[in-house]
Write an enzyme that holds these catalytic residues in place. Structure first.
Site, PDB file in Angstrom:
ATOM      1  N   ALA A 129      50.646  45.369  44.785  1.00  0.00           N
ATOM      2  CA  ALA A 129      49.930  43.723  44.132  1.00  0.00           C
ATOM      3  C   ALA A 129      50.779  42.832  43.941  1.00  0.00           C
ATOM      4  CB  ALA A 129      49.129  44.664  43.777  1.00  0.00           C
ATOM      5  N   PRO A 130      49.719  41.783  44.307  1.00  0.00           N
ATOM      6  CA  PRO A 130      48.356  41.992  44.986  1.00  0.00           C
ATOM      7  C   PRO A 130      48.616  41.588  46.617  1.00  0.00           C
ATOM      8  CG  PRO A 130      49.872  39.778  43.987  1.00  0.00           C
ATOM      9  CD  PRO A 130      50.499  40.457  43.972  1.00  0.00           C
ATOM     10  N   GLY A 131      49.356  42.160  47.218  1.00  0.00           N
ATOM     11  CA  GLY A 131      49.288  41.923  48.740  1.00  0.00           C
ATOM     12  C   GLY A 131      50.002  41.450  49.949  1.00  0.00           C
ATOM     13  N   GLY A 132      50.701  40.162  49.006  1.00  0.00           N
ATOM     14  CA  GLY A 132      51.344  39.233  49.970  1.00  0.00           C
ATOM     15  C   GLY A 132      52.186  39.452  50.979  1.00  0.00           C
ATOM     16  N   LYS A 133      53.515  40.950  50.462  1.00  0.00           N
ATOM     17  CA  LYS A 133      54.414  41.114  51.642  1.00  0.00           C
ATOM     18  C   LYS A 133      53.794  42.069  52.276  1.00  0.00           C
ATOM     19  CE  LYS A 133      57.647  39.443  47.986  1.00  0.00           C
ATOM     20  NZ  LYS A 133      57.046  38.757  46.971  1.00  0.00           N
ATOM     21  N   ASP A 178      52.309  55.625  40.112  1.00  0.00           N
ATOM     22  CA  ASP A 178      53.537  55.724  40.035  1.00  0.00           C
ATOM     23  C   ASP A 178      54.438  56.030  41.244  1.00  0.00           C
ATOM     24  OD1 ASP A 178      56.140  55.541  38.381  1.00  0.00           O
ATOM     25  OD2 ASP A 178      54.942  55.856  37.095  1.00  0.00           O
ATOM     26  N   ASP A 196      59.693  45.271  46.268  1.00  0.00           N
ATOM     27  CA  ASP A 196      59.795  44.320  45.560  1.00  0.00           C
ATOM     28  C   ASP A 196      58.919  44.551  44.088  1.00  0.00           C
ATOM     29  OD1 ASP A 196      59.086  41.746  44.852  1.00  0.00           O
ATOM     30  OD2 ASP A 196      57.159  41.552  45.656  1.00  0.00           O
ATOM     31  N   CYS A 250      62.551  39.097  41.503  1.00  0.00           N
ATOM     32  CA  CYS A 250      62.050  37.837  41.157  1.00  0.00           C
ATOM     33  C   CYS A 250      63.120  37.596  39.667  1.00  0.00           C
ATOM     34  CB  CYS A 250      61.151  36.621  41.225  1.00  0.00           C
ATOM     35  SG  CYS A 250      59.350  37.582  40.308  1.00  0.00           S
TER      36      CYS A 250
HETATM   37  N1  SAM Z   1      54.830  42.603  46.015  1.00  0.00           N
HETATM   38  C1  SAM Z   1      53.980  41.772  45.552  1.00  0.00           C
HETATM   39  C2  SAM Z   1      53.823  41.000  46.621  1.00  0.00           C
HETATM   40  O1  SAM Z   1      54.393  40.287  47.369  1.00  0.00           O
HETATM   41  O2  SAM Z   1      52.487  40.129  46.592  1.00  0.00           O
HETATM   42  C3  SAM Z   1      54.579  41.264  44.317  1.00  0.00           C
HETATM   43  C4  SAM Z   1      54.541  42.958  43.670  1.00  0.00           C
HETATM   44  S1  SAM Z   1      55.759  42.556  42.405  1.00  0.00           S
HETATM   45  C5  SAM Z   1      57.005  41.942  41.924  1.00  0.00           C
HETATM   46  C6  SAM Z   1      55.455  43.978  41.675  1.00  0.00           C
HETATM   47  C7  SAM Z   1      54.445  45.180  41.493  1.00  0.00           C
HETATM   48  O3  SAM Z   1      54.506  46.892  40.387  1.00  0.00           O
HETATM   49  C8  SAM Z   1      53.078  44.251  40.515  1.00  0.00           C
HETATM   50  O4  SAM Z   1      52.059  44.270  40.661  1.00  0.00           O
HETATM   51  C9  SAM Z   1      52.927  46.054  39.536  1.00  0.00           C
HETATM   52  O5  SAM Z   1      52.158  46.007  38.478  1.00  0.00           O
HETATM   53  C10 SAM Z   1      54.306  46.772  39.914  1.00  0.00           C
HETATM   54  N2  SAM Z   1      54.493  48.289  39.628  1.00  0.00           N
HETATM   55  C11 SAM Z   1      54.516  48.357  38.302  1.00  0.00           C
HETATM   56  N3  SAM Z   1      54.860  49.927  38.048  1.00  0.00           N
HETATM   57  C12 SAM Z   1      54.837  50.230  39.601  1.00  0.00           C
HETATM   58  C13 SAM Z   1      55.046  51.431  39.303  1.00  0.00           C
HETATM   59  N4  SAM Z   1      55.469  52.338  38.504  1.00  0.00           N
HETATM   60  N5  SAM Z   1      54.866  52.065  40.567  1.00  0.00           N
HETATM   61  C14 SAM Z   1      54.512  51.236  41.401  1.00  0.00           C
HETATM   62  N6  SAM Z   1      54.335  49.965  40.835  1.00  0.00           N
HETATM   63  C15 SAM Z   1      54.107  49.952  39.625  1.00  0.00           C
END
Ligand code: SAM
Length: 324
Positions: A129-133, A178, A196, A250
């Site tokens: 999330a939010p799904g950009g990649k 998870d 990511d 990041c």
């Molecule tokens: N790749 C996304 C984009 O480009 O739009 C951004 C991802 S953001 C850096 C990391 C995401 O990992 C967040 O949405 C967060 O809620 C989620 N997250 C955190 N812990 C997680 C877990 N244990 N399993 C899966 N997702 C997790």
């Protein structure tokens, strides 16, 4: 390094204690003034044309009609750049609402290009999330194949689903779970995996956003590092032999980057780090050590994207599983 020795003393006083000192140990001395200046300066707006729904010429024309001047990103065929003054107008633009355009920094766009998913492949986005990649991966796959997108935070998961729908992504299966539990369910089956990772976000800090600055701490970095270590193992264990995984954050912090990757290389003998090849903007090699912790020579194949007026700071490591 004392705050008064750093460039831009007004900005330097705004940073949390210890942050700039760490940057001074992460980046070469000659680069440090530019890194700090880039963090303090509003970046240009990165845009990606959603080729699942439209084309670059069609979007460029609509932007021109709306009075928004854009430049192409030379190394990314669907990438555009606009001046920072257009940010609000772009956020509210009908082009964004109808899914033609996605606001996405050029460094983030580079991540999906480097992972290079092919049409027809089976791909996993483990923190989506939010799904950009995710949506960029789908565009590179031309909406052919299977794209599994995992997110563990419920409101963010629903935002991911809404974004993928708006952007015309037809191949995504979304999972609210998870990411660390994924390989137990799937086994090692994915051709490519993107992690990511959730991170401290310190490469996005700005002296103009004191609320975010106040949340920075070495303790938070350590917490992120622990979570990332579990997630990177899961990402790697989901890969088929010969598959490729891209780990990115990041954050500049070596504890969230080199250390996480080095532990994976230690734990999984079939993991190897690949060089990303020539990169069309400024990066620095991964560190071999930080504050007495040794990561190994191989970590130099990872890269930190140097923040600038165009690029946002990002760490990237490309991991291979076994032989091709
Ligand atoms: N790749 C996304 C984009 O480009 O739009 C951004 C991802 S953001 C850096 C990391 C995401 O990992 C967040 O949405 C967060 O809620 C989620 N997250 C955190 N812990 C997680 C877990 N244990 N399993 C899966 N997702 C997790």
């Amino acid at each position: 390094m004392a705050g008064r020795d750093l460039p831009g003393s007004a900005a330097a006083t705004a940073w949390p204690a210890g942050f700039l000192e760490r940057l001074g140990e992460i980046f070469p001395a000659g680069l440090l003034p530019r890194v700090i200046a880039a963090l303090a300066t509003p970046r240009q707006v990165g845009l990606r044309v959603n080729t699942l729904l439209t084309s670059v010429p069609a979007v460029t024309l609509r932007l021109f009609e709306a009075g928004i001047a854009v430049q192409p990103l030379s190394w990314q065929p669907s990438g555009l750049i606009a001046d920072a003054v257009f940010r609000t107008q772009l956020v509210d633009s009908p082009l964004v609402t109808d899914g033609s355009l996605y606001l996405q920094g050029p460094s983030s766009q580079f991540v999906s290009l480097l992972l290079a998913p092919q049409p027809g492949e089976t791909v996993l986005d483990l923190a989506a999330a939010p799904g950009g990649k995710t949506s960029h991966l789908a565009a590179l796959m031309e909406n052919r194949g299977v794209l599994s997108a995992v997110e563990s935070v419920r409101p963010r998961f629903f935002r991911l689903q809404a974004n993928l729908k708006r952007l015309g992504v037809g191949i995504a299966k979304t999972y609210l779970m998870d990411g660390r539990a994924v390989p137990r369910k799937t086994g090692p089956r994915f051709d490519r995996v993107l992690l990511d990772a959730p991170c401290s976000g310190e490469a996005r800090l700005s002296p103009h956003h004191p609320a975010a600055l106040a949340t920075w701490s070495e303790r938070k970095i350590a917490e992120c590092s622990r979570k990332q270590t579990g997630l990177i193992r899961a990402a790697f264990d989901s890969l088929r032999p010969g598959g490729r995984m891209l780990y990115c954050t990041c954050s500049f912090a070596p504890e969230e980057n080199e250390r996480v990757v080095a532990r994976l290389l230690q734990d999984r003998p079939d993991a190897g780090l690949e060089s990303p090849g020539e990169i069309p903007f400024e990066t620095v090699d991964g560190l071999r050590e930080f504050r007495g912790k040794m990561f190994g020579e191989e970590l130099q194949r990872a890269r930190r994207i140097v923040p600038s007026a165009v690029m946002e700071g990002l760490f990237i490591a490309l991991v291979r599983k076994g032989a091709d």
